[in-house]
Design a protein around this motif. Structure first.
Motif, short mmCIF file in Angstrom:
data_model
loop_
_atom_site.label_atom_id
_atom_site.label_comp_id
_atom_site.label_asym_id
_atom_site.label_seq_id
_atom_site.Cartn_x
_atom_site.Cartn_y
_atom_site.Cartn_z
N GLN A 35 -24.40 -15.63 -15.92
CA GLN A 35 -23.10 -16.48 -16.79
C GLN A 35 -22.27 -14.51 -17.49
OE1 GLN A 35 -21.79 -19.97 -18.75
NE2 GLN A 35 -23.15 -20.53 -17.34
N CYS A 36 -22.03 -14.44 -18.59
CA CYS A 36 -22.17 -13.20 -19.74
C CYS A 36 -22.83 -11.98 -18.45
CB CYS A 36 -22.36 -13.24 -20.35
SG CYS A 36 -23.43 -13.53 -21.32
N GLY A 37 -24.57 -12.75 -18.21
CA GLY A 37 -25.36 -11.67 -17.76
C GLY A 37 -25.97 -10.93 -19.10
N PHE A 38 -25.81 -11.22 -20.37
CA PHE A 38 -26.31 -10.14 -21.38
C PHE A 38 -27.70 -10.96 -22.23
CE2 PHE A 38 -27.49 -9.85 -26.30
CZ PHE A 38 -26.76 -8.64 -25.97
N CYS A 39 -28.26 -11.86 -21.57
CA CYS A 39 -29.59 -11.84 -21.49
C CYS A 39 -30.18 -11.88 -19.52
CB CYS A 39 -29.83 -13.40 -21.96
SG CYS A 39 -28.99 -14.50 -21.02
N CYS A 71 -29.80 -17.54 -24.28
CA CYS A 71 -28.62 -17.11 -24.10
C CYS A 71 -27.52 -18.50 -24.29
CB CYS A 71 -29.24 -17.72 -22.59
SG CYS A 71 -27.60 -17.75 -21.33
N ARG A 72 -26.28 -17.67 -25.03
CA ARG A 72 -25.51 -18.41 -25.57
C ARG A 72 -24.59 -18.54 -24.76
NH1 ARG A 72 -21.97 -13.13 -27.41
NH2 ARG A 72 -21.60 -12.09 -25.48
N CYS A 73 -24.87 -18.88 -23.54
CA CYS A 73 -23.76 -19.01 -22.08
C CYS A 73 -24.34 -20.02 -21.13
CB CYS A 73 -23.52 -18.09 -21.41
SG CYS A 73 -22.94 -16.51 -22.29
N THR A 74 -25.57 -20.82 -21.00
CA THR A 74 -26.17 -21.44 -19.74
C THR A 74 -26.59 -22.61 -20.60
OG1 THR A 74 -27.96 -20.81 -19.97
CG2 THR A 74 -26.52 -19.77 -18.61
S1 FES Z 1 -25.70 -16.04 -19.72
FE1 FES Z 1 -23.91 -15.48 -21.47
S2 FES Z 1 -26.36 -14.64 -22.64
FE2 FES Z 1 -27.13 -15.96 -21.40
#
Ligand code: FES
Length: 100
Positions: A35-39, A71-74
């Motif tokens: 999603q955001c790609g941070f992780c 991961c804060r998104c998935t």
């Molecule tokens: S995809 Fe956003 S923190 Fe994992």
């Protein structure tokens, strides 16, 4: 840094072009694991190392392999789905004779 002193360190950039990396890239994309790609770099490198060592598609084993990657998104299920998809892709490519 002290934990990696004297060890080889591979980043996601070091995996470019690797067949297993390409399978993970395809699988995580298809499963909506990013999603955001941070992780994502940590997830990919951890998954790559685990699968390279013979990791399976068993859910609890994947969770253990990815422990420490936050991961804060998935909500993690899509990441697990992606790793399981990568295992299927690897199996298909092995059956078709592609080198992994
Ligand atoms: S995809 Fe956003 S923190 Fe994992």
């Amino acid at each position: 840094m002290i934990q990696v002193a004297g060890r080889e360190v591979t980043t996601i950039e070091g995996l470019q072009g690797d067949p297993l990396y390409l399978a993970l890239e395809q699988a995580l994309s298809e499963a909506g694991s990013v999603q955001c790609g941070f992780c994502t770099p940590g997830i990919v490198v951890s998954s790559w190392a685990w699968l390279r060592a013979g990791g399976s598609s068993e859910t609890e084993a994947i969770k253990q392999a990815l422990a420490g990657n936050l991961c804060r998104c998935t909500g993690y299920q899509k990441i697990i789905d992606g790793v399981q998809q990568a295992v299927r892709i690897m199996a298909e490519r092995t059956v078709s004779g592609e080198q992994l």
